[in-house]
Design a protein around this motif. Structure first.
Motif, short mmCIF file in Angstrom:
data_model
loop_
_atom_site.label_atom_id
_atom_site.label_comp_id
_atom_site.label_asym_id
_atom_site.label_seq_id
_atom_site.Cartn_x
_atom_site.Cartn_y
_atom_site.Cartn_z
N GLU A 132 -1.16 -12.99 -1.96
CA GLU A 132 0.27 -13.19 -2.17
C GLU A 132 0.57 -14.67 -2.40
O GLU A 132 0.04 -15.54 -1.70
N GLY B 223 -15.36 -10.79 1.06
CA GLY B 223 -14.35 -11.65 1.66
C GLY B 223 -13.01 -11.68 0.97
O GLY B 223 -12.22 -12.60 1.19
N ILE B 224 -12.71 -10.68 0.13
CA ILE B 224 -11.41 -10.66 -0.54
C ILE B 224 -10.40 -9.90 0.31
O ILE B 224 -10.56 -8.71 0.58
N SER B 225 -9.36 -10.60 0.77
CA SER B 225 -8.25 -9.98 1.50
C SER B 225 -7.08 -9.89 0.53
O SER B 225 -6.60 -10.92 0.02
N LEU B 226 -6.61 -8.69 0.25
CA LEU B 226 -5.55 -8.52 -0.73
C LEU B 226 -4.27 -9.24 -0.31
O LEU B 226 -3.60 -9.88 -1.13
N LYS B 227 -3.91 -9.16 0.96
CA LYS B 227 -2.68 -9.81 1.44
C LYS B 227 -2.75 -11.33 1.24
O LYS B 227 -1.73 -11.98 1.02
N ALA B 228 -3.94 -11.87 1.32
CA ALA B 228 -4.11 -13.31 1.15
C ALA B 228 -3.86 -13.75 -0.30
O ALA B 228 -3.72 -14.94 -0.56
N ARG C 102 -8.34 3.02 -2.17
CA ARG C 102 -8.88 2.82 -0.82
C ARG C 102 -10.39 3.01 -0.78
O ARG C 102 -11.10 2.33 -0.03
N GLN D 160 0.85 -1.20 0.00
CA GLN D 160 0.00 0.00 0.00
C GLN D 160 0.87 1.23 0.00
O GLN D 160 1.86 1.32 0.74
N GLU E 147 -13.81 -6.12 0.57
CA GLU E 147 -13.91 -6.72 1.90
C GLU E 147 -15.29 -7.32 2.13
O GLU E 147 -15.42 -8.34 2.82
N SER F 108 -3.62 0.53 -3.09
CA SER F 108 -3.00 -0.77 -2.86
C SER F 108 -2.51 -1.30 -4.19
O SER F 108 -3.19 -1.14 -5.22
N MET G 90 -12.17 -0.28 -1.52
CA MET G 90 -11.80 -1.45 -0.74
C MET G 90 -12.97 -2.07 0.01
O MET G 90 -13.05 -3.31 0.13
#
Length: 264
Positions: free
Chosen positions: A232, A225-230, A215, A192, A222, A197, A218
């Motif tokens: 990776e 249920g979408i987590s950007l870090k997940a 942002r 970010q 969310e 992001s 976002m």
């Protein structure tokens, strides 16, 4: 006589795709998930391009939920839409009949009562791509299923093996600036910077392909249920309009533009 044969050929192709789509999605042939509230009806006077047409009453209608499918050496998709709606009575459905900024009415179009949408049929023929902008999850899933069926059968645009661009080939993606494109690859990192992001597919952040998400949108990611870090180290497929900001970029504004791809 030649023109008659061409028309008969297009009609036969449409019929085969309708049958294939119905067989793969039997329930959709009778009750489309994109069967929103009716927003008018009438007869099609002229097809303008691969995604829009003019009604006899003067309204211009733009097909919602899909984008034009194009590939090297592939002809314009206007004939496919003409074969489905030209001169026919259609019903327009959608969440609103408010025109877009070009004065067109975005709508899901039905040429047969109780049948699949024109969008679904074009996707099943490989003559269109899912835009990823439909908020209704059932409708979005229906459109995605039609596109997937065409891709697996290598129909239409999917006969070209390079329709989906490789995220590791930024130069290839840059040739698509200003065009709707599907890109697939493994996410290297998510970072970010300020109000944006970045989903990065390479280490050279100023040259490699990346997906940007503001942002302000976002919460919509969310909410499903979408987590950007997940994301990776996951292989994903992203679709949208290619821009050049150092390296090639696609700005994701809706969750439907991002999906898991292949084995994860």
């Amino acid at each position: 006589m030649a023109e008659s044969k061409n028309i008969d050929g297009r009609a036969a192709t449409v019929l085969l795709c309708v049958i294939a789509f119905a067989a793969a999605n039997a329930n959709l042939a009778f009750a489309s998930a994109c069967n929103f509230e009716a927003q008018g009806e009438g007869r099609v006077a002229a097809v303008i391009d691969a995604r829009s047409f003019r009604m006899e009453d003067g309204r211009e209608v733009h097909l919602a939920g899909i984008e034009t499918a194009d590939a090297a050496g592939k002809a314009d998709g206007t004939p496919a839409l003409s074969a489905l709606v030209a001169g026919r009575g259609v019903v327009l459905r959608g969440e609103t009949d408010a025109p877009d900024r070009y004065g067109r009415q975005p709508a899901f179009v039905f040429a047969d009562a109780g049948g699949a949408s024109v969008q679904g049929l074009l996707l099943a023929q490989g003559e269109a791509l899912v835009s990823g902008t439909v908020a209704d999850m059932a409708c979005a899933a229906e459109l995605a299923a039609a596109e997937t069926a065409a891709r697996r059968a290598k129909r239409g645009v999917w006969a070209d093996t390079e329709v989906i661009k490789n995220a590791e080939s930024p130069g290839d993606i840059l040739t698509r600036i200003g065009r709707f494109t599907v890109v697939e690859g493994k996410v290297l990192s998510v970072r970010q910077a300020g109000a944006t992001s970045y989903i990065n597919f390479g280490r050279r952040w100023t040259q490699d392909f990346a997906v940007t998400i503001s942002r302000r949108v976002m919460p919509t990611f969310e909410a499903v249920g979408i987590s950007l870090k997940a994301l990776e180290n996951k292989r994903i497929r992203v679709r949208g309009w290619v821009e050049s900001r150092g390296g090639p970029r696609i700005d994701a504004r809706t969750p439907g533009q991002i999906e898991l791809a292949g084995e994860n």
